[in-house]
Design an enzyme around this catalytic site. Sequence first.
Site, short mmCIF file in Angstrom:
data_model
loop_
_atom_site.label_atom_id
_atom_site.label_comp_id
_atom_site.label_asym_id
_atom_site.label_seq_id
_atom_site.Cartn_x
_atom_site.Cartn_y
_atom_site.Cartn_z
CE1 TYR A 260 43.19 64.79 13.65
CE2 TYR A 260 42.77 64.22 11.24
CZ TYR A 260 43.08 65.00 12.29
OH TYR A 260 45.00 65.52 11.90
CG HIS A 261 38.52 62.51 8.85
ND1 HIS A 261 39.71 62.88 8.34
CD2 HIS A 261 38.59 61.84 9.16
CE1 HIS A 261 40.30 62.02 8.40
NE2 HIS A 261 39.82 61.15 8.81
#
Length: 391
Positions: A295-296
């Site tokens: 996600y990051h």
Amino acid sequence: MCNEVLKKAINSVLNSKMSFCKFLTANDTGATGGHQVGILISKSASDMMFTKTELCSGSIVKKTVKINWQDSMQTESCFTYYQSKNELRITRFGRGFPFLVPEETGSLFVFTKLEDDYFNGYFLETEDEIDSFLDTFNISPTETNRLITSKGILQSEREKEVIYDFIRGLTVDFPPSEEMSTAAREIENTLYNHKEHIISNPDNKIISWTNMEFELFRSLEHVRYGSIISNGFNSVDEFVEMANTVLNRRKSRAGKSLEHHLSAIFDGNQIRYTSQAVTEGKKKPDFIFPSEDAYHDLDFPVNKLVSLAAKTTCKDRWRQVINEADRLRNGNKYLCTLQQGISETQINEMEREKVILVVPKPYISSYPRSKQSKIWTLSQFVNFVKEKENI
């Protein structure tokens, strides 16, 4: 905060001869567009409504009773048993009855018997009311549409033996919620030998695990508190302190149960995920697929990311999932729930916010017929994530 209707419903159950609860389905409220009339009642509550002699007296059996609704209005209503359909219904509510409307789909209906021809009926509409009622009587959302008893689901002797073996082996009064969930799954898998359903039928598995965890918790409460309750309390303060301790523990455990069982489903299907991932600031979706790191990683494709929220009931709190992951704000958000039915209006709102409901397959029929095709089964969601992750 316990509102007046909730208090009255709880007190009525405690002081009734028999009591029953269920989530109002789209069929009950007229949201399916069908021609059924009134509230369908499980045959498990037949003794509450008719004697065995009455049930055998004709193909269609009717009985007039007085029902006090919300402690604010009374109707002369009708119990009807259709032998050909093997079906029980409450009918005849009078004009302008405000509760059997599509917007009430998903409300919890509580029905109590005071005398042979006198009953109370309550409709709990908010999630706080519903959760407080279920917690008070230690009922799982999967155990509604049946009589309310202090014993829960009737246990087999083998089930009792395995549960009490687990309890005897504990070194603490109440283990953490994750340990309780794990024990429930192990007991259910051992007793019923369908571990393969994690892959082949996750919809039924999540229900079976949830039911077993509530049975395990109820049994543990009985062992820990049974003698204390039987011996009574020295003061009202002592009783209130004990009651608050019990209720707070029930709420805490129930809130995490679904999340723990979903993790086990994903593990069993070799799905990659992070639970309680931190996305931005203090935002924590229940699940991010394939991981928090992905996600990051701004180079990781957004279309390969998926978020899932887990909420036992979702009539009101579904809006909390809308902004849990900024990278996914323009895409679909998924919400898994054990809620049995919500209104078409609420589902329309979800659709506008790109929230897709994920519901165990047996419960989808309780939703408005026009929306059932838009609701995903848990199996469908699992296969969707597997495809994303090339499993």
